[in-house]
Motif scaffolding. Structure first.
Motif, PDB file in Angstrom:
ATOM      1  N   ASP A   1       3.367   3.774   3.393  1.00 35.58           N
ATOM      2  CA  ASP A   1       3.170   2.487   2.696  1.00 35.58           C
ATOM      3  C   ASP A   1       2.101   2.607   1.610  1.00 35.58           C
ATOM      4  N   LEU A   2       2.034   3.743   0.952  1.00 42.08           N
ATOM      5  CA  LEU A   2       0.922   4.064   0.060  1.00 42.08           C
ATOM      6  C   LEU A   2       0.600   2.966  -0.939  1.00 42.08           C
ATOM      7  N   ILE A   3       1.606   2.403  -1.599  1.00 43.03           N
ATOM      8  CA  ILE A   3       1.343   1.444  -2.679  1.00 43.03           C
ATOM      9  C   ILE A   3       1.931   0.062  -2.391  1.00 43.03           C
ATOM     10  N   SER A   4       2.286  -0.203  -1.157  1.00 44.88           N
ATOM     11  CA  SER A   4       3.024  -1.430  -0.866  1.00 44.88           C
ATOM     12  C   SER A   4       2.160  -2.586  -0.355  1.00 44.88           C
ATOM     13  N   LEU A   5       0.872  -2.362  -0.124  1.00 46.99           N
ATOM     14  CA  LEU A   5       0.038  -3.419   0.445  1.00 46.99           C
ATOM     15  C   LEU A   5      -0.234  -4.513  -0.591  1.00 46.99           C
TER      16      LEU A   5
ATOM     17  N   LYS B   1      -3.187   3.096  -1.755  1.00 53.01           N
ATOM     18  CA  LYS B   1      -3.572   3.100  -3.166  1.00 53.01           C
ATOM     19  C   LYS B   1      -3.630   1.657  -3.662  1.00 53.01           C
ATOM     20  N   LEU B   2      -4.826   1.243  -4.126  1.00 47.48           N
ATOM     21  CA  LEU B   2      -5.026  -0.107  -4.626  1.00 47.48           C
ATOM     22  C   LEU B   2      -5.123  -0.092  -6.153  1.00 47.48           C
ATOM     23  N   ASN B   3      -5.215  -1.276  -6.755  1.00 42.27           N
ATOM     24  CA  ASN B   3      -5.261  -1.395  -8.216  1.00 42.27           C
ATOM     25  C   ASN B   3      -6.362  -2.371  -8.600  1.00 42.27           C
TER      26      ASN B   3
END
Length: 314
Positions: A261-265, A287-289
């Motif tokens: 779920d690397l970029i799905s949160l 991975k957050l933004n």
């Protein structure tokens, strides 16, 4: 093609016209689009093939040089560094980046953590003058300088590179792996990586063949060009290595799945303890933004995932 894809497509045409020439636009954008429009199954990103051919031609001598080079199969050690970069320095980190960094400090599992900035990068690597000149002249962004920096650091010292917006959910345990990068079982052909690696998180021992090749390919490319042929050039270099060197392909394919779920949160979603706990347990990294707008509480005064994240003490 969706509207946002169309906008990106036309922006890329303008960019290529400005920094390259019309024949490059034809080869890399117009011909692949025409070809795919008449392809059964609808639109697919065939421009990947065109970019690979363009880059492969420029770095052909590097590919041939590395074709017979053996890979260094040394593994990541507990004493290897974790590298994080925030160009302006720790004091200028936005809140989310600062929180990621603070939580990372408690999850290094014994690995030394080194923050790379514009003030100290040359203590660890020596980049050619022409690369620095490209940055000073505005022809290379700090983002793409960091692509070169991460590869140079790993080539020279080994360890683990993490983008500054990685949320480390548990003590980092990637020792004894020859190579590490998050990958996903779900294919995504929109990106040349196809979820087989993520260049914002890379690990390996120094002198790993992949890092050495990509570094030399970068140098070869930028000696011949003053602009990027594609924003994701680093991924295209990884792909060329993956396709041309069996030992590199086997090394990448052997990487374990650790971040489904690397970029799905969704950080703005309402905090659900059980749901978030499940995500944290099955992912080593998220991975957050930092460029998005997040709120600690929604309009109903409910705690969000972002609010929970920012409340963590490490």
């Amino acid at each position: 093609m969706k509207l946002d894809s169309i906008v990106v497509y036309y922006k890329s045409i303008w960019y290529l016209m400005k920094y390259f020439n019309f024949s490059t636009v034809i080869r890399l954008r117009i011909y692949p689009l025409l070809k795919t429009l008449f392809r059964r199954g609808g639109y697919t990103n065939l421009s990947h093939e065109a970019v690979v051919l363009y880059v492969r031609k420029i770095i052909a001598s590097v590919v041939e040089e590395y074709r017979t080079k053996p890979n260094n199969l040394d593994v990541i050690k507990a004493s290897d560094n974790i590298w994080v970069c925030w160009w302006q320095g720790k004091d200028d980190m936005p809140p989310l980046v600062s929180q990621c960094y603070k939580l990372l400090l408690s999850k290094t599992n014994g690995h030394p953590l080194i923050l790379i900035t514009k003030y100290n990068y040359n203590e660890f690597v020596s980049l050619p003058d022409f690369i620095i000149d490209l940055v000073d002249d505005g022809k290379m962004s700090i983002t793409h300088l960091s692509d070169i920096l991460r590869i140079a650091l790993l080539k020279t010292h080994g360890g683990l590179w993490l983008d500054a917006t990685y949320w480390v959910t548990q003590p980092i345990n990637i020792n004894d792996l020859v190579f590490y990068s998050p990958k996903n079982m779900i294919s995504n052909e929109a990106y040349i990586s196809n979820n087989r690696w993520a260049v914002n998180c890379l690990g390996g021992a120094k002198s790993n063949k992949l890092f050495c090749f990509v570094y030399d390919a970068f140098m070869c490319y930028w000696k011949e060009n003053n602009a990027l042929i594609d924003y994701f050039l680093i991924d295209y270099l990884f792909f060329i290595a993956y396709e041309n060197f069996t030992d590199v392909r086997e090394m990448i394919d052997a990487t374990p799945y650790t971040c489904p779920d690397l970029i799905s949160l969704d950080l703005n979603a309402v905090y659900n303890p059980q749901k978030l706990c499940d995500i944290l347990e099955r992912n080593l990294f998220l991975k957050l933004n930092w460029k998005q707008i997040f709120r600690e509480y929604n309009s109903l005064n409910e705690l969000t995932n972002y609010g929970f994240f920012m409340s963590q003490k490490g």
